[in-house]
Scaffold this motif. Structure first.
Motif, mmCIF file in Angstrom:
data_model
loop_
_atom_site.group_PDB
_atom_site.id
_atom_site.type_symbol
_atom_site.label_atom_id
_atom_site.label_comp_id
_atom_site.label_asym_id
_atom_site.label_seq_id
_atom_site.Cartn_x
_atom_site.Cartn_y
_atom_site.Cartn_z
ATOM 1 N N TRP A 58 49.451 51.380 58.524
ATOM 2 C CA TRP A 58 48.645 51.145 57.338
ATOM 3 C C TRP A 58 47.200 51.239 57.441
ATOM 4 C CZ3 TRP A 58 49.291 50.834 52.057
ATOM 5 C CH2 TRP A 58 48.256 49.843 51.538
ATOM 6 N N ARG A 59 46.774 51.139 58.724
ATOM 7 C CA ARG A 59 45.436 51.332 59.306
ATOM 8 C C ARG A 59 44.927 52.621 59.570
ATOM 9 N NH1 ARG A 59 42.451 47.376 63.684
ATOM 10 N NH2 ARG A 59 40.478 47.922 63.437
ATOM 11 N N ALA A 60 46.157 53.118 60.337
ATOM 12 C CA ALA A 60 45.527 54.565 60.632
ATOM 13 C C ALA A 60 45.579 55.544 59.393
ATOM 14 C CB ALA A 60 46.804 55.090 61.760
ATOM 15 N N TRP A 61 46.450 55.113 58.561
ATOM 16 C CA TRP A 61 46.296 56.134 57.199
ATOM 17 C C TRP A 61 45.294 55.590 56.125
ATOM 18 C CZ3 TRP A 61 51.177 58.751 55.434
ATOM 19 C CH2 TRP A 61 51.941 59.422 56.579
ATOM 20 N N LYS A 62 44.525 54.764 56.663
ATOM 21 C CA LYS A 62 43.349 54.084 55.712
ATOM 22 C C LYS A 62 44.079 53.609 54.489
ATOM 23 C CE LYS A 62 40.660 56.069 58.870
ATOM 24 N NZ LYS A 62 40.070 55.492 59.819
ATOM 25 N N GLY A 63 44.879 52.662 54.896
ATOM 26 C CA GLY A 63 45.322 51.924 53.569
ATOM 27 C C GLY A 63 44.479 51.134 52.778
ATOM 28 N N ASN A 64 43.269 50.621 53.674
ATOM 29 C CA ASN A 64 42.320 49.816 52.875
ATOM 30 C C ASN A 64 41.503 50.520 52.006
ATOM 31 O OD1 ASN A 64 43.083 47.445 54.263
ATOM 32 N ND2 ASN A 64 41.530 47.632 55.955
ATOM 33 N N ARG A 65 41.367 51.871 52.262
ATOM 34 C CA ARG A 65 40.739 52.662 51.141
ATOM 35 C C ARG A 65 41.409 52.366 49.815
ATOM 36 N NH1 ARG A 65 39.575 58.208 54.441
ATOM 37 N NH2 ARG A 65 38.256 57.262 55.829
ATOM 38 N N LEU A 66 42.611 52.623 49.867
ATOM 39 C CA LEU A 66 43.688 52.569 48.445
ATOM 40 C C LEU A 66 43.297 51.057 47.961
ATOM 41 C CD1 LEU A 66 46.816 54.161 49.367
ATOM 42 C CD2 LEU A 66 45.398 54.846 47.246
ATOM 43 N N TRP A 67 43.279 50.222 48.923
ATOM 44 C CA TRP A 67 43.270 48.733 48.500
ATOM 45 C C TRP A 67 42.050 48.478 47.625
ATOM 46 C CZ3 TRP A 67 45.700 44.947 46.605
ATOM 47 C CH2 TRP A 67 45.128 43.684 46.857
ATOM 48 N N ARG A 68 40.772 49.156 48.153
ATOM 49 C CA ARG A 68 39.484 48.938 47.732
ATOM 50 C C ARG A 68 39.404 49.753 46.385
ATOM 51 N NH1 ARG A 68 37.286 50.571 52.981
ATOM 52 N NH2 ARG A 68 37.278 48.630 54.166
ATOM 53 N N ALA A 69 39.884 51.072 46.478
ATOM 54 C CA ALA A 69 39.991 51.723 45.076
ATOM 55 C C ALA A 69 40.832 50.976 43.979
ATOM 56 C CB ALA A 69 40.552 52.971 45.505
ATOM 57 N N CYS A 70 41.803 50.317 44.401
ATOM 58 C CA CYS A 70 42.705 49.394 43.503
ATOM 59 C C CYS A 70 41.587 48.420 42.787
ATOM 60 C CB CYS A 70 43.776 48.772 44.355
ATOM 61 S SG CYS A 70 44.958 47.789 43.369
ATOM 62 N N LEU A 71 40.939 47.714 43.625
ATOM 63 C CA LEU A 71 40.119 46.858 43.012
ATOM 64 C C LEU A 71 39.244 47.494 42.153
ATOM 65 C CD1 LEU A 71 39.307 44.405 46.245
ATOM 66 C CD2 LEU A 71 40.512 43.992 43.998
ATOM 67 N N LEU A 72 38.508 48.196 42.528
ATOM 68 C CA LEU A 72 37.774 49.393 41.772
ATOM 69 C C LEU A 72 38.325 49.577 40.440
ATOM 70 C CD1 LEU A 72 34.823 50.494 41.390
ATOM 71 C CD2 LEU A 72 35.731 52.634 42.512
ATOM 72 N N ALA A 73 39.668 50.191 40.289
ATOM 73 C CA ALA A 73 40.092 50.610 39.319
ATOM 74 C C ALA A 73 40.524 49.354 38.291
ATOM 75 C CB ALA A 73 41.524 51.365 39.476
ATOM 76 N N THR A 74 40.787 48.227 38.978
ATOM 77 C CA THR A 74 41.096 46.954 38.196
ATOM 78 C C THR A 74 39.787 46.569 37.354
ATOM 79 O OG1 THR A 74 42.755 46.290 40.003
ATOM 80 C CG2 THR A 74 41.807 44.587 38.213
ATOM 81 N N ILE A 75 38.658 46.712 38.010
ATOM 82 C CA ILE A 75 37.419 46.356 37.363
ATOM 83 C C ILE A 75 37.048 47.193 36.351
ATOM 84 C CG2 ILE A 75 34.721 46.223 37.834
ATOM 85 C CD1 ILE A 75 35.476 45.149 40.701
#
Lengths: 206, 390
Positions: free
Chosen positions: A16-33
């Motif tokens: 998850w970390r190597a494939w930059k899963g956190n970027r997806l998580w942040r994008a998910c938050l941005l899309a929710t907003i």
């Protein structure tokens, strides 16, 4: 004596970390907003007299545009050499990514959940495919620019979508649903089945 | 891959829309500049990607001792690809205009419109490049593209439009031109934005040259001043100018831009039956139709639709009727005038074709009346239209 809590397998966390899963998580938050803020009323399309359209069907772009920068890690030499079951890892990551792409759509319930999920599937499929086909320098462009082109060129007078503007079609449009299914299916197959990415045949880019 | 991607976007802009601009140099070139709405965000994204890559090599660049030059060249390389794609698109547009039979070649007023468009692209690429240098993530590429698209949309919808509109016209530009003061302010704004963005990447250079906080603020004011100027120049980015037209025929005299001259006999043939019908009942008709006629002038304006859809007789009838309401009367806001307008349109059609379709919504004088009664009704309706105009 209390037992130690069970920890998740460090392998998946590393992946998850190597494939930059956190970027997806942040994008998910941005899309929710974005789903919460996007206006309901139609907006005048620049350069098109008498053409107005809503913006909300394009919100899934915000998560789809992030996918190529995460998925590209699947093609690092280290990933290709070290992974034991690469197809399985890619498949699992793809499922996580799709779930994170779909979750923000729920906050778009005030619009049309079907259209939101359909467009998220279509754009995610496009992102999966473009990661395999194009080098990272331009792989982000198809999922980012299909919505922009659709909005600028794909509407007729009165905001009626042209047949090819599948992102702007209503929820009952069967061709749009088929297009989304095809895009997602093809994108997943291209991404999950292990292969050398097509762009490496022409030029290796990082 | 970057240049082909940009070429695809330019191609979509040219061939993905209708091309009514093919008979006017200025309209064609000015409308082409609207491609910045698509090309700008794409170029911004590509520049951001290069900015991210350059940032990854920051230590190496610093060790070379010429980091500033290397960074500027990395941005210039992206901008060069943008220029190649933009020039290819422009040449395609010019070829399309020439192939449609438009006489002459574009002159300096037309070519000067290039400067704001290119300056805008320079501003968009340099700011994205600079942001990527600081943010240090490849995500900044799609984010820059989407952000610039949203900024463009916001300025188009909420204004000031002059801050973003470097091209794009939905109708003919005969008798019009982009305002030079707006163009100058746009160039100044975008170029200062580009220079400041590139300078901001070199913190050491900044620190040496702008030690004082006041001077840094002065540096920020460089793009702020033309931005304020742009906001104060008003919403109109075009202004009226006298235009050289070519004329054809007598009573009525038809005058149009050189690119439309070969269509004038056809247009005159379409207008003539309606003018003859009005003259037959003693109504004054326009003696001159002029493509550059401003609202309220003695000449009747020739809308672009009459050249694009010559066979559409409805356009011809509205061209004739428009002269009677020429000073901007709001017909659609007055139910009586709308009914009169529909009746006049029906009467003109009936006179030209000889057919009298039964329409229950028509006034009795037109539907059942004698020729004299119809003439009285038409004169009264036209008088009301003119009275509204007065």
């Amino acid at each position: 004596m209390t037992s130690r809590p069970a920890l998740p397998s460090p392998g998946w966390l590393l992946l998850w970390r190597a494939w930059k899963g956190n970027r997806l998580w942040r994008a998910c938050l941005l899309a929710t907003i974005a789903w919460l803020l996007v206006p309901e009323r139609p907006i005048a399309v620049p350069g098109r007299q008498g053409v107005q359209s809503v913006l909300w069907p394009l919100v899934p772009t915000l998560t789809a545009m992030v996918l190529p920068s995460c998925l590209a890690h699947a093609y690092r030499d280290l990933e290709l050499a070290a992974a034991k079951s690469h197809a399985r890892q890619r498949g699992l990551f793809a499922v996580f990514a799709l779930a994170l792409t779909a979750i923000p759509c729920v906050s778009g319930l005030r619009f049309d959940l079907g259209v939101a999920l359909r467009n998220a599937a279509l754009l995610s499929g496009l992102a999966f495919a473009s990661t395999v086909i194009f080098p990272p320098r331009v792989a982000w462009m198809p999922p980012s620019f299909l919505p922009i082109i659709t909005w600028l060129l794909g509407l007729k007078l009165g905001g009626v979508p042209r047949p090819w503007a599948v992102l702007m079609q209503s929820g009952s449009s069967l061709p749009a649903l088929l297009a989304a299914g095809t895009s997602l299916g093809a994108g997943l197959v291209l991404f999950v089945v292990p292969r050398v990415p097509l762009w490496r045949w022409s030029r290796d880019e990082s | 891959m970057a240049c082909p991607a940009l070429l695809v976007l330019v191609g979509l802009h040219i061939f993905g829309r209708s091309r009514p601009w093919e008979h006017e140099w200025l309209w064609a070139i000015y409308q082409y500049h609207f491609s910045t709405v698509l090309l700008g965000p794409a170029a911004a994204g590509l520049a951001a990607w290069e900015g991210f890559r350059a940032q990854q090599a920051e230590d190496l660049l610093e060790s070379s001792g010429r980091a500033g030059r290397a960074v500027a060249l990395a941005w210039a390389a992206v901008f060069a690809w943008v220029l190649v794609a933009y020039t290819a698109g422009l040449l395609t547009v010019l070829a399309l205009v020439k192939l449609s039979g438009t006489p002459g070649l574009p002159r300096s007023p037309e070519l000067l419109t290039l400067l704001p468009a290119l300056a805008l692209l320079a501003g968009e690429t340099s700011t994205s490049f600079a942001v990527a240098w600081r943010v240090r993530s490849p995500l900044v590429a799609p984010a820059a593209a989407i952000a610039w698209f949203l900024v463009t949309l916001l300025l188009y919808v909420g204004g000031p439009e002059a801050a973003i509109r470097v091209g794009g016209a939905t109708t003919s530009l005969v008798g019009l031109r982009p305002r030079p003061d707006v163009q100058a302010a746009q160039v100044l704004f975008y170029v200062s934005l580009a220079v400041l963005s590139l300078l901001s990447m070199r913190r050491r250079v900044y620190a040496e040259r702008f030690r004082l906080r006041a001077l840094r603020l002065a540096g920020l004011a460089v793009p702020a001043l033309p931005a304020i100027l742009l906001a104060s120049l008003g919403p109109n980015v075009l202004e009226r100018v006298p235009t050289r037209l070519a004329c054809f025929g007598r009573h009525p005299l038809l005058c149009a831009a050189p690119g439309y001259v070969n269509r004038l006999p056809e247009v005159r043939a379409v207008l003539r039956p309606y003018l003859a019908a009005l003259e037959a009942i003693g109504v004054d008709t326009p003696t001159r139709f002029d493509q550059s006629a401003p609202p309220g002038s003695a000449a009747a304006p020739l809308p672009i639709e009459i050249f694009l859809r010559t066979s559409d007789h409805e356009v011809a009838r509205s061209t004739v009727l428009q002269w009677y309401e020429r000073s901007g009367c709001n017909v659609s806001g007055n139910v009586r005038l709308v009914q009169d307008y529909v009746g006049l349109d029906y009467w003109l059609e009936a006179q030209a074709t000889g057919e009298h379709p039964d329409d229950p919504t028509l006034p009795r004088a037109l539907a059942k009346g004698t020729e004299d009664q119809q003439a009285i009704w038409v004169r009264r309706a036209l008088g009301d239209l003119q009275a509204c105009a007065a």
